[in-house]
Write a protein that holds these residues in place. Structure first.
Motif, short mmCIF file in Angstrom:
data_model
loop_
_atom_site.label_atom_id
_atom_site.label_comp_id
_atom_site.label_asym_id
_atom_site.label_seq_id
_atom_site.Cartn_x
_atom_site.Cartn_y
_atom_site.Cartn_z
N VAL A 184 -8.13 -12.21 10.79
CA VAL A 184 -7.18 -11.35 10.07
C VAL A 184 -5.99 -12.18 9.64
O VAL A 184 -5.45 -12.98 10.42
CB VAL A 184 -6.72 -10.17 10.96
CG1 VAL A 184 -5.70 -9.31 10.21
CG2 VAL A 184 -7.91 -9.35 11.41
N GLU A 185 -5.58 -11.97 8.36
CA GLU A 185 -4.44 -12.70 7.83
C GLU A 185 -3.15 -12.27 8.52
O GLU A 185 -2.99 -11.11 8.88
CB GLU A 185 -4.31 -12.43 6.32
CG GLU A 185 -5.54 -12.83 5.52
CD GLU A 185 -5.40 -12.40 4.06
OE1 GLU A 185 -4.63 -13.05 3.33
OE2 GLU A 185 -6.07 -11.42 3.68
N ASP A 186 -2.29 -13.25 8.70
CA ASP A 186 -0.98 -12.94 9.31
C ASP A 186 -0.01 -12.55 8.20
O ASP A 186 0.78 -13.36 7.71
CB ASP A 186 -0.49 -14.17 10.08
CG ASP A 186 0.78 -13.86 10.88
OD1 ASP A 186 1.11 -12.65 11.00
OD2 ASP A 186 1.43 -14.81 11.34
N VAL A 187 -0.10 -11.28 7.81
CA VAL A 187 0.76 -10.75 6.73
C VAL A 187 1.49 -9.52 7.23
O VAL A 187 1.08 -8.88 8.22
CB VAL A 187 -0.07 -10.39 5.47
CG1 VAL A 187 -0.68 -11.64 4.87
CG2 VAL A 187 -1.14 -9.36 5.82
N ILE A 188 2.58 -9.22 6.57
CA ILE A 188 3.37 -8.03 6.92
C ILE A 188 2.94 -6.88 6.01
O ILE A 188 2.91 -7.02 4.78
CB ILE A 188 4.87 -8.28 6.78
CG1 ILE A 188 5.30 -9.45 7.68
CG2 ILE A 188 5.67 -7.02 7.11
CD1 ILE A 188 5.06 -9.20 9.16
#
Length: 529
Positions: free
Chosen positions: A405-409
């Motif tokens: 999973v991408e580390d995005v907000i």
């Protein structure tokens, strides 16, 4: 035989024109000569009004008389007696040379002696003189209403030459006499030839026939095109109204005129639009009614199925609770048995409570009363925390989940999408096969949204079940569901949660397993409920 307004209008109008031309020719032949004779008599009287005012001793007498003759197209003779008319013999025959042999009883003051023979003049004066005595003549008529300053007037049909008996060479004459102071009579003879009258009638008739024939051809074309211009709008209106009767509203009346036909065409166009709109509204209402009936039927079926499914889910735990409660009343049970019975009752009560809470949550979601609490958080951290909640169950199934999973907000309702993810993970654990593969992966879409996919290895979902798995109490494997502790509400809760969030979601079969997914929208794209 069918006839058209166009042909009727053409023949009626053409017939009226033809009748008018024929009637004009008939009237010309019947009345024009007499009318023209009466008219020329009046002309002779008018001319005499000018002649009598001319000084007969004037040197300009010839010029003045010529002007009057030219103005009225007549011949003028002015004569004065040199002896009494009674001295003229009356027994001379009227044959050849009869009038020429009469003595000449007058002197000519003005006039062309070749236009009327002297003997004819003598005969006129003789007949003229006999009228006051009561004598009559077939060719002399007294003018009763003309008596002025001693003038006596007669009209007569005059033959200028006794040898000519053809009426075309006769004259219409006005003879006016006035007794002079010397007791001799002054005569004014004004004449117009019958030949000019007959010629005028003949010429006019010929001209009328020629012009009539020409006008008939011209009027035929004019009437035809005029009738076409008049009937074409009627035919157009008829065609449009026939189309309206067949519920074809595509045709319109194209009439630019402002007359009654134009107003009628505009009214029909307006009626057509209103009728078309009314029928469309009625069709839309019928379609909506059909949809409402279909929806109501579907809702009734879903309600019946929901009640049946809920009853079925509640029947088993209630039966178990009731059975073991009755068993506890028995005597002679040891403590271990009693504890087993109580644990079963407690488990079934928890199962019932879980079902009721699920129904309450589903009811809130379907009613739209679920409030959202939007916040910003890390997508990777959110997935890691949710996966940890299932660490024990993953261990029981010997599953090591693959998390990419991408580390995005992202901005969303944390608790709501955690409910979604836990349901997807629970569903994956229930259906994972001996390969023990479960993965959670994220992707960035073309619209900069984030797609979260949950995969489990195992059997494919039948195509007939792909759309129904989101329904309440629907179970693909009804035999295994109770063993897993599910009631068939999880995916229905997921569907309503993601629908309220406005997220896209779905399921698909891939190689070796099944993927459930949902898409978290970019910041500030969530619809507040």
């Amino acid at each position: 035989m069918k006839t058209s307004i166009k042909s009727n209008l053409f023949f009626i109008t053409y017939g009226i024109i033809l009748l008018f031309i024929v009637g004009l020719i008939v009237l010309n032949n019947t009345y024009l000569a007499s009318f023209y004779r009466d008219y020329r008599e009046k002309t002779l009287l008018l001319a005499f009004q000018e002649v009598k005012n001319v000084n007969l001793t004037s040197e300009d007498l010839p010029t003045l008389m010529l002007d009057i003759e030219n103005s009225y197209n007549i011949s003028i003779h002015i004569l004065k007696e040199v002896s009494t008319v009674s001295d003229v013999p009356t027994d001379v025959p009227n044959g050849e040379g009869g009038f020429n042999e009469l003595p000449i009883p007058y002197t000519r003051i003005y006039g062309n002696q070749f236009s009327i023979r002297d003997g004819v003049i003598s005969k006129i004066m003789q007949e003229f003189g006999s009228q006051p005595d009561g004598s009559t003549s077939s060719w002399i008529q007294t003018i009763d209403d003309y008596s002025e300053n001693g003038y006596v007037a007669f009209t007569a049909t005059i033959t200028p030459d006794p040898n000519q008996v053809n009426e075309d060479f006769q004259m219409l004459g006005l003879v006016v006499s006035q007794v002079q102071p010397d007791n001799l009579t002054l005569y004014y003879i004004l004449t117009v030839t019958f030949q000019s009258i007959q010629d005028s009638v003949s010429i006019f008739n010929s001209f009328t026939i020629i012009v009539g024939i020409f006008f008939m051809f011209i009027s035929a074309f004019i009437v035809y095109f005029a009738s076409y211009k008049f009937t074409n709008p009627i035919l157009q209106i008829t065609q449009v109204t026939q189309d309206l009767a067949n519920l074809d509203f595509s045709k319109k009346v194209d009439i630019d005129s402002t007359d009654e036909l134009g107003v009628l065409g505009s009214s029909i166009n307006k009626m057509s639009m209103q009728l078309e709109n009314s029928i469309k509204d009625l069709q839309s209402a019928n379609i909506q009614l059909s949809k409402d009936i279909e929806l109501k039927t579907k809702i009734d079926d879903m309600r019946k199925e929901f009640i049946a499914s809920a009853s079925h889910e509640l029947k088993t735990p209630i039966s178990l609770i009731l059975g073991y409660s009755e068993a506890l009343k028995l005597t002679g049970l040891d403590k271990a048995t009693v504890d087993d019975y109580l644990n079963i009752i407690i488990d079934e009560s928890n199962q019932m409570n879980k079902l009721v809470m699920g129904l309450l949550q589903l009811s809130q979601l379907e009613s739209g009363f679920q409030e959202l609490n939007i916040s910003s958080f890390s997508l990777s951290a959110f997935v890691d925390e949710t996966v940890r909640l299932y660490a024990i169950k993953f261990g029981e199934k010997n599953v090591v989940p693959l998390v990419e999973v991408e580390d995005v907000i992202v901005e969303s309702d944390y608790d709501q999408i955690q409910t979604v993810l836990t349901n997807f993970l629970g569903n994956a654990l229930h259906h994972v096969d001996e390969l023990h593969q479960i993965s959670i992966k994220s992707y960035t879409t073309d619209h900069k949204d984030y797609r979260l996919e949950i995969f489990n290895s195992g059997k494919h979902i039948l195509d007939s079940d792909l759309d129904r798995i989101w329904d309440s109490f629907y179970k693909v494997d009804k035999a295994r569901t109770r063993n897993y502790g599910g009631q068939g509400l999880g995916l229905s809760i997921v569907k309503n949660t993601l629908t309220n969030l406005g997220y896209e979601f779905g399921v698909k079969n891939i190689e070796n397993g099944v993927v459930f997914y949902f898409v978290i929208k970019e910041h500030n794209q969530i619809s507040q409920v």
